[in-house]
Every structure is written in structure tokens, then in C-alpha cells.
Design a protein around this motif. Structure first.
Motif, short mmCIF file in Angstrom:
data_model
loop_
_atom_site.label_atom_id
_atom_site.label_comp_id
_atom_site.label_asym_id
_atom_site.label_seq_id
_atom_site.Cartn_x
_atom_site.Cartn_y
_atom_site.Cartn_z
N GLN A 99 0.81 -1.13 0.03
CA GLN A 99 -0.14 0.00 0.13
C GLN A 99 0.76 1.17 0.15
O GLN A 99 0.70 2.16 -0.82
CB GLN A 99 -0.95 0.01 0.91
CG GLN A 99 -1.84 1.24 1.09
CD GLN A 99 -2.79 1.20 2.47
OE1 GLN A 99 -2.74 0.31 3.36
NE2 GLN A 99 -3.47 2.11 2.80
N ASP A 183 -1.13 -4.96 -2.79
CA ASP A 183 -2.08 -4.53 -1.66
C ASP A 183 -2.57 -2.94 -1.64
O ASP A 183 -1.69 -2.17 -1.89
CB ASP A 183 -1.42 -4.50 -0.27
CG ASP A 183 -2.10 -4.27 1.08
OD1 ASP A 183 -3.16 -3.88 0.88
OD2 ASP A 183 -1.39 -4.33 2.04
N GLU A 184 -3.87 -2.71 -2.03
CA GLU A 184 -4.18 -1.29 -2.52
C GLU A 184 -3.33 -0.76 -3.45
O GLU A 184 -2.74 0.19 -3.08
CB GLU A 184 -4.46 -0.55 -1.06
CG GLU A 184 -5.50 -1.17 -0.20
CD GLU A 184 -5.78 -0.28 0.86
OE1 GLU A 184 -5.95 0.91 0.45
OE2 GLU A 184 -6.34 -0.54 1.92
N ALA A 187 -3.96 3.11 -4.16
CA ALA A 187 -4.07 4.04 -2.97
C ALA A 187 -3.21 5.54 -3.16
O ALA A 187 -2.09 5.45 -3.30
CB ALA A 187 -3.61 3.39 -1.68
N ARG A 194 -4.97 5.72 -11.68
CA ARG A 194 -5.50 4.59 -11.18
C ARG A 194 -5.93 3.59 -12.27
O ARG A 194 -5.67 2.73 -12.40
CB ARG A 194 -6.90 4.66 -10.38
CG ARG A 194 -6.58 5.44 -8.95
CD ARG A 194 -7.64 5.04 -8.06
NE ARG A 194 -8.98 5.40 -8.42
CZ ARG A 194 -9.70 6.40 -8.12
NH1 ARG A 194 -9.12 7.36 -7.28
NH2 ARG A 194 -10.84 7.08 -8.63
N THR A 215 -5.97 -6.08 -3.19
CA THR A 215 -7.07 -5.44 -2.20
C THR A 215 -7.29 -4.02 -2.66
O THR A 215 -6.30 -3.59 -3.27
CB THR A 215 -6.68 -5.33 -0.65
OG1 THR A 215 -5.40 -4.56 -0.76
CG2 THR A 215 -6.39 -6.84 -0.07
N GLU A 216 -8.27 -3.57 -2.26
CA GLU A 216 -8.68 -2.24 -2.87
C GLU A 216 -10.10 -1.44 -2.37
O GLU A 216 -10.91 -2.25 -2.01
CB GLU A 216 -8.69 -2.34 -4.47
CG GLU A 216 -8.98 -1.03 -5.21
CD GLU A 216 -7.65 -0.05 -5.08
OE1 GLU A 216 -7.96 0.90 -4.32
OE2 GLU A 216 -6.65 -0.25 -5.59
N HIS A 217 -9.91 -0.30 -1.94
CA HIS A 217 -11.01 0.33 -1.49
C HIS A 217 -11.83 1.34 -2.66
O HIS A 217 -12.65 1.67 -2.21
CB HIS A 217 -10.69 1.26 -0.50
CG HIS A 217 -10.51 0.53 0.92
ND1 HIS A 217 -11.75 -0.24 1.61
CD2 HIS A 217 -9.62 0.28 1.79
CE1 HIS A 217 -11.24 -0.79 2.55
NE2 HIS A 217 -10.06 -0.30 2.70
N SER A 218 -10.94 1.36 -3.79
CA SER A 218 -11.66 2.31 -4.89
C SER A 218 -12.35 1.29 -5.50
O SER A 218 -11.85 0.45 -6.35
CB SER A 218 -10.47 2.73 -6.00
OG SER A 218 -9.90 3.70 -5.07
N GLY A 470 -7.98 4.98 2.35
CA GLY A 470 -7.76 3.70 2.86
C GLY A 470 -8.73 3.05 3.56
O GLY A 470 -8.64 2.40 4.47
#
Length: 540
Positions: A99, A183-184, A187, A194, A215-218, A470
């Protein structure tokens, strides 16, 4: 192809990929990963998403050899990965990005790749050949694959943030991995960055038949680029399927996606101005900290005033003659690409930058003469991007450390008073973790704790550095609600934010920074509606 033949082909593809079965891991009485199972085939991108504290990082670390599971198995190409160190996995064909990008900032770009090649070849300690000559052509070829060949001789610290992520990806590819953990990966990146990075990743997956777990939050990244999506909540798998199946899953919506209004922005139609009613479209309102301030009219006197502020680190000047005002009850968003100086501006106002000049006043106080702790005691709150919680203290103790007495605005009316119960109402996840040490929380949970701790100081002005970074989409909505609640109560906020949808929802004005200077100031909706302006300064 016949059905039996197709089934045999799919089984063979899975056997050549990653197989996770019944993975479990507990920390004391906290079950972080609880019977997680999934498969990842060659040439496939699998997104792992879920609320903060869902077990994503723990699952990643179990696969990568940084943690040992209590039960379960991890097979790659039919061979167990359990008991292998990260270094051993690197040589067995497993790469990883982080990240927070892990690169050698003092080395040139090509030297970073050469270091990765030396490690992949087991030649890190060879004294018989100059490292700067080692497999240089191979290093340049890797840079060409990620579009960095023209920057080969630049120092790592000179790269834009999006290019740093590309460099880390090239380093991960140095060992010719067949399985890649990311991992992200996006970010902190602008929307255009992106899209470019994930399009590059997709092309590499197809060319090399890589298996990629990320893994991703977007959610724009997840739904556009993932072949399948795995959703974790409280350590368990709650959904596993195509992006559309996961998007439509009501349980996923309730625990993770929320209403989806503040996830991403690709056009002006994706956002609403800060005075739009949140009912039916945005975050659900919670009660303000006190009835007296809930209906308080917005006052337009500046609480924070900055004139000709210059700041930097040693000989490196970052900010140049920055001037701005933040009025009472106003939210001002600092916008700009990574490296524009947004975080440095917030740190300079808080007294955390060693070299600064100019004028900065908070209410009646000269910020240039105040140490950081003194500024906080006067009512200037700060939420840093890197969280900085007390990892050995419990959540309750972290919140207690930040507690300060109630305050009043310059006209004598009471400011919002945040108590422990009010903070926990805003962040109910923290109520479940009151006795947990800060160091045993996920990154998103730590972000919630940092914001909550700042609120316990009852600030009149709050400096927020990337509050939505995040954290899960549903928490982003809670963050927006917190900002709107403070704004309605008369508190001023100056926030740095990459998520344009978030900024557009809460902010009144935008101040656009580029290379440490203010390039444009306008009301927030003007920035949202001006496509050319957004492309020029924000890559949106």
C-alpha cells in the motif's frame, strides 16, 4: 469442447493457480480470519474487498508468509506455501507490492530494478561485479514494460507518485512471478493514474498469464478491472462472484458499499454540491454534538487566515507564497496532484514543518509562533495522513489523550462539544474496539481513531489530510457526515482530498495547488462542472 473436457481444463487451470482452503488466524480472542477459502487461476484478477478490520491484510500476510495460520492450507501450483518465508516465496514465483510503495528513493529508477534483479538471482552479496552494470538491459526492458524507460536515470525521490507505483510493479516483476499480490495498488492516486496502472496490470496479466490477488477500496477500480470479487467481513467470506453479482448483493451494500455516492467520480454528474440534501442520496444524518449548535447560522468571519506562506524541508522549498482564508462554518478543499504541496501546507499550519515564513493566524493566535501542541490547545485540530496513533494504548486511552474542555467561538457562542459517547455514535466500530490496542487495528480502523481523537479536542478549525484514504466506502460516507455535522455547527475545515466526489459533497470552495503554488480558487461546484479545469490540475 465437451463438458467433461471443459471441467478437466478448468480443474487443471485451478491446480496451476492459487488455492486457499479453510484459512484461520486468531490474535488472542479476536478471530481475524475465519475459514476463508477461494481459488485464483492463471490470467485472472481477483479483488479482495471488505470493511476495515475484515481480515484482508491478515489474509494477505498469511499467504505471503509473514504470518502463520492456525489452520487451513495455501497451495500454489499444487505446492504448499505454508512455512515459507517471504524471501523463499519471492524465489518460488510470488511477487508483492505494498500500500505504501517500497522503493529505494536515493537510487535511480534503473538501479531500483537492478537491485530487484540481484535479489531475484541470489546475488545481493556478490562483490565480483559492479551492481550498476548488472543486467542493465533486462532492467531497462522491465522499465519499458511499465512505461518508465524515459525516466531510468532519475532518482527515485523525484518521481511522481503514480510513477513510484509503476516502479514498484516493475520491481515485483523482476523475479518473473506467476502469482502477484497487490495491496491497495492505487491508494493515493488520481483517477487517471488509477485507470492507467490497472490497465497496465491487466495487460501484464494477459501477456504473462499471471494470477493477481489485490485489495482495494476504490470501487471504480474493482468493478472495472476485477474478473471476480471476494468480500470479507469480520474475517469471513460473505460474497464471492462476478463484480456485478457483488455489487447487487444487499449484504455487501449494507456492510461495505453503503449508498455508493462517495466512491469515485468520473464526470460532473457523479457528484453534488455541498449544500445538496443528503436525504435519499447521500450519507444519513446523525445528531450534531449539541442542540444549541445544530441550528446555528453559518458565520462568515475567517477563523484561519494565511498570507504569503512559504515552507519546506532544509534546502527543499515546497510552498511558495500561499495565501488563503477559511471562514467560520466553511469547508475548503485543497485539491491537486500528488506532490502539489497539500500535506505540507497542513503540516506548516500545525507547526510540523521546520522551515516556514509568512503569516498564519488562527482566531487571534499567531500560528507562526506556536508549537504544534500549543496550536492544538488553542483549538486547531489536525488529522494526519499517516494516522500517528499510540499503538500501545487502547482505543479508549487514545481518545482520552485527545480530550480537551469545551470551547466557544470568538463571538462567545458555544462550539460543538464532542464527548466519548458522541464520537462512538459517529464511529460505532470504535465502540466495539474500546479495549483493543491501537497497534492491533486495521489501517482503516486507525484512520477512524485518528479522526475521533481529533474531535475529542473540540476543535474550532480542523485540518484533515486525506480523510477518505484507505477506508471502506461506507466509512467514507460516515466521514462525510462528520464533516457536514461540524460544518453545520460552525466549525471550519481545511481538507486535503484526492476523492473528488467526497470533496464535492462537503466543500464550499476549492483551492487548487500545483508545484507548491495556488493556481486556482473557485467554489467547489465550479471545479466539478469544469472538465478542462479538472483535467488540467487533477487528472480527472
Amino acid at each position: 469442447m465437451s463438458q467433461p473436457a471443459l471441467a478437466t481444463l478448468q480443474a487443471d487451470s485451478t491446480a496451476r493457480g492459487l488455492q486457499v482452503r479453510g484459512l484461520r488466524k486468531s490474535f488472542g480472542n479476536v478471530r481475524a480470519v475465519d475459514n476463508v477459502s477461494f481459488e485464483l487461476a492463471p490470467g485472472e484478477l481477483l479483488a479482495m474487498i471488505g470493511p476495515n478490520g475484515a481480515g484482508k491484510s491478515t489474509t494477505f500476510n498469511l499467504i505471503h508468509g509473514q504470518l502463520t495460520p492456525d489452520a487451513g492450507s495455501v497451495l500454489f501450483e499444487g505446492q504448499s506455501l505454508l512455512g515459507c518465508s517471504p524471501r523463499e516465496l519471492w524465489h518460488r514465483g510470488l511477487g508483492r507490492t505494498f500500500q505504501v510503495a517500497e522503493t529505494f528513493t536515493s537510487m535511480t529508477v534503473v538501479e531500483n530494478i537492478q537491485m530487484a534483479l540481484l535479489s531475484a538471482d541470489g546475488r545481493m552479496f556478490s562483490a565480483w561485479r559492479r551492481a550498476t552494470a548488472y543486467r542493465r538491459e533486462d532492467a531497462l526492458n522491465l522499465l519499458a514494460q511499465v512505461g518508465l524507460q524515459d525516466q531510468a536515470e532519475r532518482a527515485g525521490h523525484e518521481l511522481a507518485y503514480g510513477d513510484v507505483k509503476r516502479l514498484e510493479l516493475a520491481m515485483a516483476l523482476a523475479s518473473q512471478p506467476r502469482l502477484l499480490l497487490m495491496d491497495e495498488p492505487t491508494a493515493g492516486m488520481a483517477p487517471a493514474e488509477r485507470r492507467d496502472l490497472m490497465a497496465l496490470t491487466r495487460s501484464l496479466v494477459q501477456q504473462r498469464q499471471l494470477s493477481v490477488l489485490f485489495t482495494e477500496h476504490s470501487m471504480d477500480v474493482v468493478f472495472e478491472h476485477a474478473d471476480r470479487v471476494l468480500v470479507l467481513a469480520r474475517g469471513q467470506v460473505i460474497a464471492y462472484g462476478t463484480p456485478q453479482e457483488v455489487r447487487d448483493d444487499t449484504r455487501v451494500q449494507s456492510v461495505y458499499l453503503g449508498q455508493g455516492r462517495l466512491v469515485s467520480v468520473t464526470s460532473a454528474s457523479d457528484v453534488k454540491p455541498s449544500n445538496a440534501s443528503p436525504t435519499n442520496a447521500g450519507p444519513t444524518r446523525v445528531a450534531p454534538p449539541s442542540d444549541e449548535t445544530a441550528t446555528r447560522p453559518t458565520m462568515r468571519e475567517p477563523l484561519l487566515s494565511v498570507q504569503n506562506l512559504c515552507a519546506g524541508y532544509g534546502a527543499a522549498r515546497v510552498l511558495f507564497d500561499v495565501s488563503l482564508d477559511v471562514r467560520q462554518g466553511e469547508v475548503v478543499a485543497l485539491m491537486g496532484r500528488n506532490g502539489a504541496g497539500k500535506s505540507t501546507l497542513l503540516k506548516a499550519l500545525m507547526g510540523l514543518v521546520p522551515e516556514r515564513s509568512g503569516q498564519a493566524r488562527f482566531v487571534s493566535h499567531d500560528l507562526m509562533a506556536l508549537a504544534p501542541h500549543a496550536a492544538a490547545q488553542k483549538g486547531l485540530g489536525y488529522v494526519p495522513e499517516d494516522r500517528r496513533i499510540f499503538t500501545d494504548l487502547t482505543v479508549r486511552d487514545n481518545l482520552s489523550v485527545g480530550q480537551q474542555p469545551p470551547r466557544v467561538f470568538p463571538d462567545g457562542t458555544p462550539a460543538p462539544h464532542w464527548t466519548l459517547s458522541r464520537v462512538l455514535q459517529l464511529f460505532p466500530r470504535l465502540a466495539e474496539l474500546l479495549e483493543r490496542p491501537g497497534g492491533r487495528m486495521s489501517g482503516g480502523e486507525q484512520q477512524m481513531l485518528t479522526v475521533a481523537r481529533s474531535l475529542m479536542g473540540n476543535p474550532l478549525v480542523l485540518l484533515l489530510d486525506e480523510p477518505s484514504e484507505g477506508v471502506a466506502p461506507i466509512i467514507v460516507e460516515q466521514m462525510a457526515e462528520m464533516v457536514l455535522t461540524l460544518k453545520a455547527a460552525g466549525v471550519s475545515l481545511l481538507l486535503s482530498e484526492q476523492n473528488l466526489a467526497f470533496a464535492a459533497w462537503v466543500a464550499d470552495r476549492a483551492v487548487v495547488l500545483e508545484k507548491g503554488q495556488i493556481r486556482h480558487t473557485c467554489d467547489m461546484q465550479t471545479l466539478v462542472n469544469d472538465d478542462a479545469l479538472r483535467r488540467m490540475y487533477l487528472s480527472v
